[in-house]
Design an enzyme around this catalytic site. Structure first.
Site, PDB file in Angstrom:
ATOM      1  N   LYS A  97      30.108   3.567  -7.592  1.00  0.00           N
ATOM      2  CA  LYS A  97      31.021   2.712  -6.831  1.00  0.00           C
ATOM      3  C   LYS A  97      30.619   2.651  -5.368  1.00  0.00           C
ATOM      4  O   LYS A  97      30.551   1.573  -4.766  1.00  0.00           O
ATOM      5  CB  LYS A  97      32.465   3.227  -6.957  1.00  0.00           C
ATOM      6  CG  LYS A  97      33.494   2.330  -6.282  1.00  0.00           C
ATOM      7  CD  LYS A  97      34.901   2.870  -6.458  1.00  0.00           C
ATOM      8  CE  LYS A  97      35.144   4.072  -5.587  1.00  0.00           C
ATOM      9  NZ  LYS A  97      36.552   4.520  -5.594  1.00  0.00           N
ATOM     10  N   ASP A 107      37.196  -0.253  -8.108  1.00  0.00           N
ATOM     11  CA  ASP A 107      38.128   0.823  -7.748  1.00  0.00           C
ATOM     12  C   ASP A 107      39.443   0.572  -8.461  1.00  0.00           C
ATOM     13  O   ASP A 107      39.535  -0.283  -9.349  1.00  0.00           O
ATOM     14  CB  ASP A 107      38.303   0.889  -6.232  1.00  0.00           C
ATOM     15  CG  ASP A 107      39.101  -0.290  -5.690  1.00  0.00           C
ATOM     16  OD1 ASP A 107      39.251  -1.305  -6.410  1.00  0.00           O
ATOM     17  OD2 ASP A 107      39.586  -0.204  -4.554  1.00  0.00           O
TER      18      ASP A 107
END
Length: 242
Positions: free
Chosen positions: A136, A154
């Site tokens: 991420k 997220d």
């Protein structure tokens, strides 16, 4: 002896919007925010890597407060190494998991100096080798600092993707895969920011602002929240009349 039953393969959840509505969704979000960008404050790719790494289990606002003075004195890996782990820790004690994060900041800074000549690498595989940097974080850095068409999933993007029917999935990786497949090319660069900001300020977890949502008519979320102002108005200040 009888053979044990063959386990059934789980079907991958398919996007429910279709290409036309998907394009309409992104167009509406793009109109809301024509020039989206991260809300983390940074001055170069290195400070962005540090800021994103620090943002795990922390808010952007909290990270910005902590890094304001930190980045004034340490905006390169060399300066961060000179500051040392304790020096970094002194600046980020207001952020969750600050001890471990201070160690990672020093470790990733050392690796950038030793293996990448002091420059932040520009591939996902190289970025994820840095301590404290996962997929991420790497996707955020690639998108924001280097203009790659990556999407970092997220909690906000995961929620929006599932609620709307844009890219349903049971895990962040599934959602990322779906988003990569369904997002039209012209929207890929900004998709990450449009979705995360929409989830942060409109499609919130507990009380989404469905009455003030630009993609309300496209979204597949069934339990849309009503406009609280309209409800109050219809009842009057003292409730319904007898």
């Amino acid at each position: 002896m009888s053979k044990p039953p063959t386990p059934r393969k789980r079907k991958r959840r398919s996007p429910t919007l279709g290409p036309e509505k998907t394009a309409q969704l992104y167009a509406a979000l793009a109109e809301d925010r024509p020039a989206p960008r991260t809300e983390l404050e940074y001055s170069n790719p290195y400070t962005l890597v540090v800021a994103v790494a620090l943002s795990a289990q922390a808010t952007d606002v909290g990270v910005n407060k902590a890094t304001k003075t930190l980045f004034e004195i340490a905006d390169t890996p060399e300066k961060m190494l000179a500051l040392g782990e304790e020096g970094v820790a002194d600046h980020i004690k207001t952020i969750g998991l600050w001890r471990n994060k201070a160690k990672n900041v020093i470790a990733l800074s050392q690796m950038i100096v030793d293996e990448f000549g002091g420059e932040v690498p520009q591939t996902r595989d190289e970025l994820t080798r840095l301590p404290g940097v996962g997929r991420k974080t790497a996707n955020v850095v690639l998108n924001e600092a280097f203009g790659h068409e990556t999407i970092a999933v997220d909690t906000h993007i995961f929620r929006v993707s599932n609620r709307t029917g844009l890219a349903p999935g049971k895990t962040p990786d599934e959602v990322e895969d779906q988003l990569e497949r369904v997002t039209p090319p012209e929207f890929k660069k900004g998709a990450h920011h449009w979705l995360i900001l929409h989830g942060r300020y409109t499609c919130m977890a507990r009380k989404p602002k469905c009455w003030d949502c630009s993609i309300r008519d496209i979204c597949k979320f069934k339990d849309k929240t009503p406009d609280p102002a309209r409800k109050t108005s219809s009842l009057g200040p003292k409730g319904p009349s007898a």
